[in-house]
Design a protein around this motif. Structure first.
Motif, PDB file in Angstrom:
ATOM      1  N   MET A  64       8.603 -15.015 -25.338  1.00 23.32           N
ATOM      2  CA  MET A  64       8.169 -16.071 -25.161  1.00 23.32           C
ATOM      3  C   MET A  64       6.978 -15.470 -23.747  1.00 23.32           C
ATOM      4  N   PRO A  65       5.715 -15.644 -23.770  1.00 21.14           N
ATOM      5  CA  PRO A  65       5.129 -15.157 -22.419  1.00 21.14           C
ATOM      6  C   PRO A  65       5.518 -16.055 -21.531  1.00 21.14           C
ATOM      7  N   ASN A  66       5.611 -16.079 -20.665  1.00 21.32           N
ATOM      8  CA  ASN A  66       5.701 -16.831 -19.476  1.00 21.32           C
ATOM      9  C   ASN A  66       4.323 -17.275 -18.840  1.00 21.32           C
ATOM     10  N   PRO A  67       4.527 -18.466 -18.614  1.00 17.98           N
ATOM     11  CA  PRO A  67       2.845 -19.222 -18.935  1.00 17.98           C
ATOM     12  C   PRO A  67       2.283 -19.657 -17.610  1.00 17.98           C
ATOM     13  N   SER A  68       3.567 -19.550 -16.635  1.00 18.36           N
ATOM     14  CA  SER A  68       2.910 -18.923 -15.012  1.00 18.36           C
ATOM     15  C   SER A  68       2.096 -18.076 -15.264  1.00 18.36           C
ATOM     16  N   LEU A  69       1.939 -16.924 -15.680  1.00 18.57           N
ATOM     17  CA  LEU A  69       1.614 -15.947 -15.405  1.00 18.57           C
ATOM     18  C   LEU A  69       0.278 -15.942 -15.992  1.00 18.57           C
ATOM     19  N   THR A  70      -0.660 -15.097 -15.206  1.00 12.45           N
ATOM     20  CA  THR A  70      -1.823 -14.699 -15.561  1.00 12.45           C
ATOM     21  C   THR A  70      -2.029 -14.006 -16.787  1.00 12.45           C
ATOM     22  N   ARG A  71      -3.346 -13.498 -17.571  1.00 12.36           N
ATOM     23  CA  ARG A  71      -2.395 -12.897 -19.433  1.00 12.36           C
ATOM     24  C   ARG A  71      -2.412 -11.920 -18.903  1.00 12.36           C
ATOM     25  N   ILE A  72      -2.938 -10.838 -17.755  1.00  9.74           N
ATOM     26  CA  ILE A  72      -3.112  -9.255 -17.458  1.00  9.74           C
ATOM     27  C   ILE A  72      -1.102  -9.374 -17.539  1.00  9.74           C
ATOM     28  N   ALA A  73      -0.562  -9.745 -16.025  1.00 13.93           N
ATOM     29  CA  ALA A  73       0.730  -9.939 -15.787  1.00 13.93           C
ATOM     30  C   ALA A  73       1.230  -9.956 -17.239  1.00 13.93           C
ATOM     31  N   GLN A  74       0.971 -11.132 -18.201  1.00 13.16           N
ATOM     32  CA  GLN A  74       1.575 -11.118 -19.447  1.00 13.16           C
ATOM     33  C   GLN A  74       2.122  -9.571 -20.324  1.00 13.16           C
ATOM     34  N   LEU A  75       0.884  -9.124 -20.353  1.00 11.75           N
ATOM     35  CA  LEU A  75       0.980  -8.319 -21.573  1.00 11.75           C
ATOM     36  C   LEU A  75       1.523  -6.897 -20.423  1.00 11.75           C
ATOM     37  N   ALA A  76       1.538  -6.832 -18.967  1.00 12.96           N
ATOM     38  CA  ALA A  76       2.090  -5.491 -18.175  1.00 12.96           C
ATOM     39  C   ALA A  76       3.800  -6.206 -18.191  1.00 12.96           C
ATOM     40  N   ALA A  77       4.042  -7.297 -18.432  1.00 10.75           N
ATOM     41  CA  ALA A  77       5.152  -7.579 -19.143  1.00 10.75           C
ATOM     42  C   ALA A  77       5.278  -7.349 -20.075  1.00 10.75           C
ATOM     43  N   THR A  78       4.612  -7.630 -20.889  1.00  4.72           N
ATOM     44  CA  THR A  78       5.202  -7.156 -22.589  1.00  4.72           C
ATOM     45  C   THR A  78       5.569  -5.490 -22.813  1.00  4.72           C
ATOM     46  N   ILE A  79       4.207  -5.136 -22.089  1.00 11.23           N
ATOM     47  CA  ILE A  79       4.592  -3.960 -22.722  1.00 11.23           C
ATOM     48  C   ILE A  79       5.732  -2.749 -21.745  1.00 11.23           C
ATOM     49  N   THR A  80       5.986  -3.617 -20.601  1.00 17.06           N
ATOM     50  CA  THR A  80       7.637  -3.153 -19.709  1.00 17.06           C
ATOM     51  C   THR A  80       9.290  -3.634 -20.884  1.00 17.06           C
ATOM     52  N   ALA A  81       8.634  -4.789 -21.107  1.00 10.33           N
ATOM     53  CA  ALA A  81      10.092  -4.749 -21.717  1.00 10.33           C
ATOM     54  C   ALA A  81      10.209  -3.815 -23.068  1.00 10.33           C
ATOM     55  N   GLU A  82       9.317  -4.434 -23.964  1.00  2.09           N
ATOM     56  CA  GLU A  82       8.886  -3.224 -25.277  1.00  2.09           C
ATOM     57  C   GLU A  82       9.292  -2.179 -25.125  1.00  2.09           C
ATOM     58  N   VAL A  83       8.633  -1.362 -23.832  1.00  3.51           N
ATOM     59  CA  VAL A  83       8.896   0.204 -23.889  1.00  3.51           C
ATOM     60  C   VAL A  83      10.387   0.597 -23.028  1.00  3.51           C
ATOM     61  N   ALA A  84      11.147  -0.509 -22.847  1.00  2.00           N
ATOM     62  CA  ALA A  84      12.858  -0.567 -22.240  1.00  2.00           C
ATOM     63  C   ALA A  84      13.103  -0.283 -23.807  1.00  2.00           C
ATOM     64  N   ARG A  85      12.995  -0.768 -24.497  1.00  2.27           N
ATOM     65  CA  ARG A  85      13.243  -1.342 -26.228  1.00  2.27           C
ATOM     66  C   ARG A  85      13.218   0.075 -26.782  1.00  2.27           C
ATOM     67  N   ILE A  86      12.357   0.617 -26.795  1.00  2.00           N
ATOM     68  CA  ILE A  86      12.101   2.043 -26.978  1.00  2.00           C
ATOM     69  C   ILE A  86      12.892   2.812 -26.886  1.00  2.00           C
ATOM     70  N   ASP A  87      12.581   3.366 -25.676  1.00  2.00           N
ATOM     71  CA  ASP A  87      13.364   4.109 -24.753  1.00  2.00           C
ATOM     72  C   ASP A  87      14.894   3.581 -25.139  1.00  2.00           C
ATOM     73  N   GLY A  88      15.858   2.350 -25.238  1.00  2.00           N
ATOM     74  CA  GLY A  88      17.202   2.273 -25.516  1.00  2.00           C
ATOM     75  C   GLY A  88      16.795   2.731 -26.863  1.00  2.00           C
ATOM     76  N   ILE A  89      16.366   2.774 -27.897  1.00  2.00           N
ATOM     77  CA  ILE A  89      16.358   3.079 -29.800  1.00  2.00           C
ATOM     78  C   ILE A  89      16.640   4.476 -29.023  1.00  2.00           C
ATOM     79  N   LEU A  90      15.585   5.175 -28.469  1.00  2.00           N
ATOM     80  CA  LEU A  90      15.659   6.576 -28.641  1.00  2.00           C
ATOM     81  C   LEU A  90      16.529   7.162 -28.051  1.00  2.00           C
ATOM     82  N   ALA A  91      17.482   6.844 -27.275  1.00  2.00           N
ATOM     83  CA  ALA A  91      18.761   7.444 -26.193  1.00  2.00           C
ATOM     84  C   ALA A  91      19.440   6.675 -27.418  1.00  2.00           C
TER      85      ALA A  91
END
Length: 423
Positions: free
Chosen positions: A1-28
């Motif tokens: 769930m997006p953190n409501p205390s963050l601005t929209r662009i910060a939420q998007l950046a957090a999503t990108i960071t978290a989901e890229v980490a998931r992709i890296d884990g799957i590839l590894a």
């Protein structure tokens, strides 16, 4: 769930960071390499990475749209299916039908456009995937930043020219290159084939009545509202004052005078600025000149390729020559020679194409898109500083490129050319 205390662009950046980490884990876990632009890189991610991949791509696209101004974002999305819904929005002025701060139903929009409701719903929902409009509740349409910008009639004219005049040219560009190999003629183009005509775009605009001509001129003027195309760059970054009092300027191809008015307003030493363009473009243009400038701004029908008849100190070409092939640019420049005085200036404000990698990639991509567009519509091109220099020398060695200024933030460079002939 997006953190409501963050601005929209910060939420998007957090999503990108978290989901890229998931992709890296799957590839590894599969012993696979990270995505790469190398030609031998794997073409796709494993299936179990699909959800994370979707999240990253959606977040990155929205972040991209949030951090770019609407016209730039819309232009980036210009694929052939995307253009169907954008063309619909432009042709029927749909953005103007949606109230600012409100919403309207698909049924109401269908009734006002005479389009079937199910077709209109499909088209607008496609546009919504590009963040043009949104559906705040089922069956209702409301604005986004991009769709609201298109409610402006000038912005709508820009989109309509792009989707109805330029788009058919793009899809026939290769056909034209094969039909007329090496052609420099403006009526042997993708535009000519796409519009089933033997005329150039200029002939079509000139023969299409004042509505089309004004729409085209209005669409071009929209660029002046974008920061990188602001008239302020030519007003502030060329030393007009050094030309002395009572300087006379001819704005060749100056449309309805929006830049001419900025020059006259910014520099009192410019005694007169004469705007030359096609008769259908300049007809009635003087009505848009403020009373304080009327004594210094005038309009004149003129054919670019015809010999110049007005003696002046400066002949100003803003975003004109990139519409023409080298052959025709040479003819246009030579057409000024009969009235040039020693020391007369030709001021050319045009794109100066960079070498690959010399500017940020997204900017280079936009420049190269424009370059291809010039080829499809006009049989023309954008040019590097070296190519501008060569063009001037071909037109006449007495055209001397004295200075090139590329103001920071401007999409257009300023080339000062001096006529070096003696009496």
């Amino acid at each position: 769930m997006p953190n409501p205390s963050l601005t929209r662009i910060a939420q998007l950046a957090a999503t990108i960071t978290a989901e890229v980490a998931r992709i890296d884990g799957i590839l590894a876990a599969h012993g696979l390499p990270s995505p790469s632009l190398d030609e031998d890189a794997p073409p796709a991610l494993p299936d179990e990475a699909a959800d994370a991949q979707d999240a990253v791509l959606d977040a990155a696209a929205e972040l991209n749209d949030l951090l770019r101004e609407p016209l730039s974002a819309i232009y980036e999305h210009g694929g052939h299916n995307n253009n169907v819904c954008l063309q619909t929005i432009a042709r029927f002025h749909i953005s103007a039908m949606v109230p600012a701060g409100g919403r309207v139903s698909y049924a109401d929009l269908a009734a006002r456009t005479a389009l079937p409701e199910q077709v209109l719903r499909r088209l607008l929902r496609h546009a919504m995937t590009m963040h043009v409009f949104r559906e705040p509740e089922p069956g209702m349409v409301a604005h986004t930043r991009a769709s609201k910008a298109l409610a402006d009639p000038a912005m709508n004219a820009w989109l309509r020219i792009g989707t109805e005049e330029m788009w058919p040219a793009a899809v026939r560009m290769l056909d034209a290159l094969q039909k007329w190999p090496g052609s420099s003629e403006p009526n042997e183009t993708g535009f000519s084939l796409g519009h089933n005509t033997s005329e150039s775009i200029y002939g079509v605009i000139g023969g299409g009545g004042p509505e089309l001509a004004v729409r085209f001129a209005t669409a071009m003027a929209v660029y002046a509202s974008r920061p990188e195309y602001s008239p302020a760059f030519i007003v502030d970054h060329y030393d007009w004052a050094a030309l002395g009092p009572d300087t006379r300027v001819v704005d060749v191809g100056g449309a309805q005078g929006h830049v001419a008015m900025a020059l006259a307003h910014g520099h009192a030493n410019l005694a007169s600025v004469l705007v030359q363009d096609m008769a259908v473009v300049v007809a009635g243009a003087d009505a848009g000149v403020p009373a304080a400038l009327k004594s210094r701004i005038a309009f004149m029908p003129h054919d670019l390729l015809a010999p110049q008849t007005v003696v002046a100190d400066v002949y100003y070409f803003r975003w004109i020559l990139h519409n023409w092939s080298d052959k025709h640019c040479v003819l246009i420049l030579r057409a000024q020679i009969p009235v040039l005085k020693p020391g007369a200036r030709i001021i050319i404000q045009e794109t100066c194409m960079p070498e690959p990698g010399a500017v940020p990639r997204w900017k280079e991509k936009a420049l190269r898109m424009n370059d291809i567009n010039m080829g499809a519509v006009f049989n023309a091109r954008e040019r590097t500083v070296g190519e501008w220099r060569d063009l001037l020398a071909e037109a006449d060695p007495r055209f001397v490129l004295k200075a090139v200024t590329e103001p920071k933030g401007s999409a257009l460079g300023i080339l000062e050319v001096v006529w070096s002939a003696t009496d």
